[in-house]
Scaffold this active site. Sequence first.
Site, PDB file in Angstrom:
ATOM      1  N   TYR A 135       0.816  -1.204   0.000  1.00  0.00           N
ATOM      2  CA  TYR A 135       0.000   0.000   0.000  1.00  0.00           C
ATOM      3  C   TYR A 135       0.862   1.272   0.000  1.00  0.00           C
ATOM      4  O   TYR A 135       0.373   2.359   0.271  1.00  0.00           O
ATOM      5  CB  TYR A 135      -0.936   0.004   1.204  1.00  0.00           C
ATOM      6  CG  TYR A 135      -2.051  -1.038   1.157  1.00  0.00           C
ATOM      7  CD1 TYR A 135      -3.016  -1.009   0.142  1.00  0.00           C
ATOM      8  CD2 TYR A 135      -2.148  -2.027   2.127  1.00  0.00           C
ATOM      9  CE1 TYR A 135      -4.038  -1.942   0.106  1.00  0.00           C
ATOM     10  CE2 TYR A 135      -3.181  -2.974   2.096  1.00  0.00           C
ATOM     11  CZ  TYR A 135      -4.119  -2.926   1.086  1.00  0.00           C
ATOM     12  OH  TYR A 135      -5.139  -3.843   1.051  1.00  0.00           O
ATOM     13  N   ASP A 195      -1.872 -10.776   8.561  1.00  0.00           N
ATOM     14  CA  ASP A 195      -1.162 -11.911   7.966  1.00  0.00           C
ATOM     15  C   ASP A 195       0.342 -11.889   8.228  1.00  0.00           C
ATOM     16  O   ASP A 195       0.966 -12.937   8.337  1.00  0.00           O
ATOM     17  CB  ASP A 195      -1.442 -11.980   6.463  1.00  0.00           C
ATOM     18  CG  ASP A 195      -2.911 -12.300   6.192  1.00  0.00           C
ATOM     19  OD1 ASP A 195      -3.239 -13.479   6.048  1.00  0.00           O
ATOM     20  OD2 ASP A 195      -3.729 -11.359   6.170  1.00  0.00           O
ATOM     21  N   HIS A 438       4.660  -6.882  -4.139  1.00  0.00           N
ATOM     22  CA  HIS A 438       3.224  -7.059  -4.306  1.00  0.00           C
ATOM     23  C   HIS A 438       2.459  -5.769  -4.095  1.00  0.00           C
ATOM     24  O   HIS A 438       2.939  -4.826  -3.467  1.00  0.00           O
ATOM     25  CB  HIS A 438       2.674  -8.164  -3.407  1.00  0.00           C
ATOM     26  CG  HIS A 438       2.835  -7.890  -1.943  1.00  0.00           C
ATOM     27  ND1 HIS A 438       2.090  -6.960  -1.259  1.00  0.00           N
ATOM     28  CD2 HIS A 438       3.669  -8.422  -1.030  1.00  0.00           C
ATOM     29  CE1 HIS A 438       2.452  -6.946   0.005  1.00  0.00           C
ATOM     30  NE2 HIS A 438       3.417  -7.816   0.176  1.00  0.00           N
ATOM     31  N   TYR A 519     -11.543  -0.728  -0.016  1.00  0.00           N
ATOM     32  CA  TYR A 519     -11.541  -0.349   1.403  1.00  0.00           C
ATOM     33  C   TYR A 519     -10.242   0.339   1.775  1.00  0.00           C
ATOM     34  O   TYR A 519     -10.151   0.966   2.845  1.00  0.00           O
ATOM     35  CB  TYR A 519     -11.794  -1.577   2.285  1.00  0.00           C
ATOM     36  CG  TYR A 519     -10.562  -2.280   2.843  1.00  0.00           C
ATOM     37  CD1 TYR A 519      -9.828  -3.178   2.077  1.00  0.00           C
ATOM     38  CD2 TYR A 519     -10.131  -2.047   4.148  1.00  0.00           C
ATOM     39  CE1 TYR A 519      -8.716  -3.822   2.599  1.00  0.00           C
ATOM     40  CE2 TYR A 519      -9.025  -2.684   4.669  1.00  0.00           C
ATOM     41  CZ  TYR A 519      -8.310  -3.567   3.887  1.00  0.00           C
ATOM     42  OH  TYR A 519      -7.203  -4.193   4.402  1.00  0.00           O
ATOM     43  N   ARG A 520      -9.228   0.278   0.876  1.00  0.00           N
ATOM     44  CA  ARG A 520      -7.877   0.745   1.202  1.00  0.00           C
ATOM     45  C   ARG A 520      -7.082   0.613  -0.091  1.00  0.00           C
ATOM     46  O   ARG A 520      -7.370  -0.273  -0.907  1.00  0.00           O
ATOM     47  CB  ARG A 520      -7.334  -0.225   2.249  1.00  0.00           C
ATOM     48  CG  ARG A 520      -5.979   0.039   2.856  1.00  0.00           C
ATOM     49  CD  ARG A 520      -5.745  -1.055   3.894  1.00  0.00           C
ATOM     50  NE  ARG A 520      -4.480  -0.966   4.567  1.00  0.00           N
ATOM     51  CZ  ARG A 520      -3.974  -1.942   5.336  1.00  0.00           C
ATOM     52  NH1 ARG A 520      -4.656  -3.067   5.504  1.00  0.00           N
ATOM     53  NH2 ARG A 520      -2.829  -1.798   5.936  1.00  0.00           N
TER      54      ARG A 520
HETATM   55  C1  EUG Z   1      -4.406  -9.260   2.997  1.00  0.00           C
HETATM   56  C2  EUG Z   1      -5.565  -8.896   3.631  1.00  0.00           C
HETATM   57  C3  EUG Z   1      -5.947  -7.574   3.639  1.00  0.00           C
HETATM   58  C4  EUG Z   1      -5.178  -6.613   3.011  1.00  0.00           C
HETATM   59  C5  EUG Z   1      -4.001  -6.969   2.392  1.00  0.00           C
HETATM   60  C6  EUG Z   1      -3.617  -8.294   2.406  1.00  0.00           C
HETATM   61  C7  EUG Z   1      -4.046 -10.664   2.997  1.00  0.00           C
HETATM   62  C8  EUG Z   1      -3.041 -11.194   2.313  1.00  0.00           C
HETATM   63  C9  EUG Z   1      -8.073  -7.997   4.563  1.00  0.00           C
HETATM   64  O1  EUG Z   1      -7.083  -7.122   4.225  1.00  0.00           O
HETATM   65  O2  EUG Z   1      -5.604  -5.325   3.018  1.00  0.00           O
HETATM   66  C10 EUG Z   1      -2.754 -12.625   2.349  1.00  0.00           C
END
Ligand code: EUG
Length: 590
Positions: A135, A195, A438, A519-520
């Site tokens: 992000y 995560d 990523h 959402y972001r």
């Molecule tokens: C993930 C989950 C997110 C996000 C970026 C990555 C999961 C990656 C639910 O939000 O904003 C495996």
Amino acid sequence: MEDTYSGVPSRLSKEAAECRARLLGNRTLPASQPRKHGVRLPPDTTLEQFESAIQDLRGKLGPDNVEVNDKALVDGWYLEHPNTHDAFHIVDQEELVSSAAVFPGSTEEVQIIVRWANQYGIPIYPISLGRNVGYGGAAPRVPGGVVIDLGRRMHNILKIDGENASCVVEPGVTYFKLYEEIQRQKLPLWIDPPDLGGGSVLGNAIDRGVGYTPYGDHFANHCGMEIVLPSGELLRTGMGAMPGPDGEDNPTWQSFQHAFGPSVNGIFSQSNFGIVTKMGFHLMPETNNQSYCFTFPHDDDFEQIVDIIRPLAQQRILGNIPQLRHAIQELNVTGRPKSSFHSGAGPMTRDEVRSAAKELPLGDCSWVFYGTQYGPAETIQSQLEVIKAAFGRIPGSRFFLPSDVPADHYLHSRSLVCAGVPVLRELDWLNWTPNGAHLFFSPIAPTRGRDARTVHDLIAAAHARHGFDLFPTLCVAGREIHYIANIVYDRADAAEKRRAVRLMREMIAECAARGFGEYRTHLLFADQVAATYSWGDRALMRLNETIKDALDPNGVLAPGRNGIWPRRYRGKGWELGAEDVDMDRIGPKA
Ligand code: EUG
């Protein structure tokens, strides 16, 4: 790894070392390259003005606490991350860069920095740790902004209250650090990691990140903030707005989020209205738990899976926000490169995924559902009976417990995360390509089979069009899905990066045309995403701009963050729209 605040605990040092070796072994780019340009100056600032402003700041904070960003840029890796730029650069590495970083040691020093920025008209960009990977990381939206690296010196756990089951942290407290401290104090409390465990508890929550215990909505589980406003004034929200007795913190600051009057907490999340320097959180009492997964045979089972999850989630039979992934993620989470499954260019074919998945513990399948149940063993047992009966309606579905799969299978790491233990496992899918980075595409879809299908098909078609493998991770709640598409790209491949930007821009526009919004998002896409929330002649953005201009008349605090530009920058060519796909220079065209 013995780093005092942002490293990993010793329990993970072997795993981290292996992870690092794999990632750096997959790098063809040199660790750093000579800079093409000198220091990227803040906008409308001459070198002389910059140098005298920096000299003034060094005088105020001490020379060691201000670093000019004039050396070669080093992407490092997750645990040795830069505070100078976006390590996962999607445009040229030297575009999203700061001019300098400053390291405050206290809230008072943050106030001093904010007042300094107002005096010189220099944009400042606060980061907690800079691990908002996918992000924008540590990068300021306006190149040449001064990054306030809050985490380097402000990483104290200010309080852990075992009875109230809550804590108060500074920006630099990682999930790892909070977890270790709770273990050290032998408190029966959980944290809620996302995560990856190296991020900032505070930073993730104000970006409205997600975790996977029952306390997984990080912003919803915050309780009380302390904020430095763009004027340099200090604010406490929630019950903290009431002074405690004898000059102490209010005793109910971490008890009740909303307090009295308008709930202003929310305007300090995903915004540029203030710098959060302290934040309270509720902590979940530890409990017995059981993770599991289901596999489903056909790609077309998707709608039915979603429709089965909906009532289970609404009734709160499902214990957490489960993840629904595709079989291809069983491949990338092994940490093996794509080249070990596929030769040549272009995305993997469905048949290639199928034959590779056959050899892995879950076998040939399409979708994989990862869930966790909580509570006494009998409760878990009876919930699992209901869940098994529901998913059992899909022919060919299979159920797995951690004991059914080898020790290195992902289900074991999932089980840790869902029980509040921060890990690093998800870094492994960065090995997919050389120089792997990523970028997340994160729309909200309704929890309804046909709508989820619409979003998924649109995302799948866009990935196919631009030649990317699709890695969907769906965090499915009772009424909405955070559909996360992880776009993995090679940082050395400029053409692939441009395709990734096009892919993002097209998905944002196509989802918005159907009413589905993010959402972001990554810094570079914030303007486009913000512009999709345009109901009522941009009523929401007009309100945000009104607040921004009232709180930050000089427009110094994180201009452009989440698409909110102060008056000084608006309409001058800073906004990046759907048409901006070849960004070799961020900022107004000369
Ligand atoms: C993930 C989950 C997110 C996000 C970026 C990555 C999961 C990656 C639910 O939000 O904003 C495996």
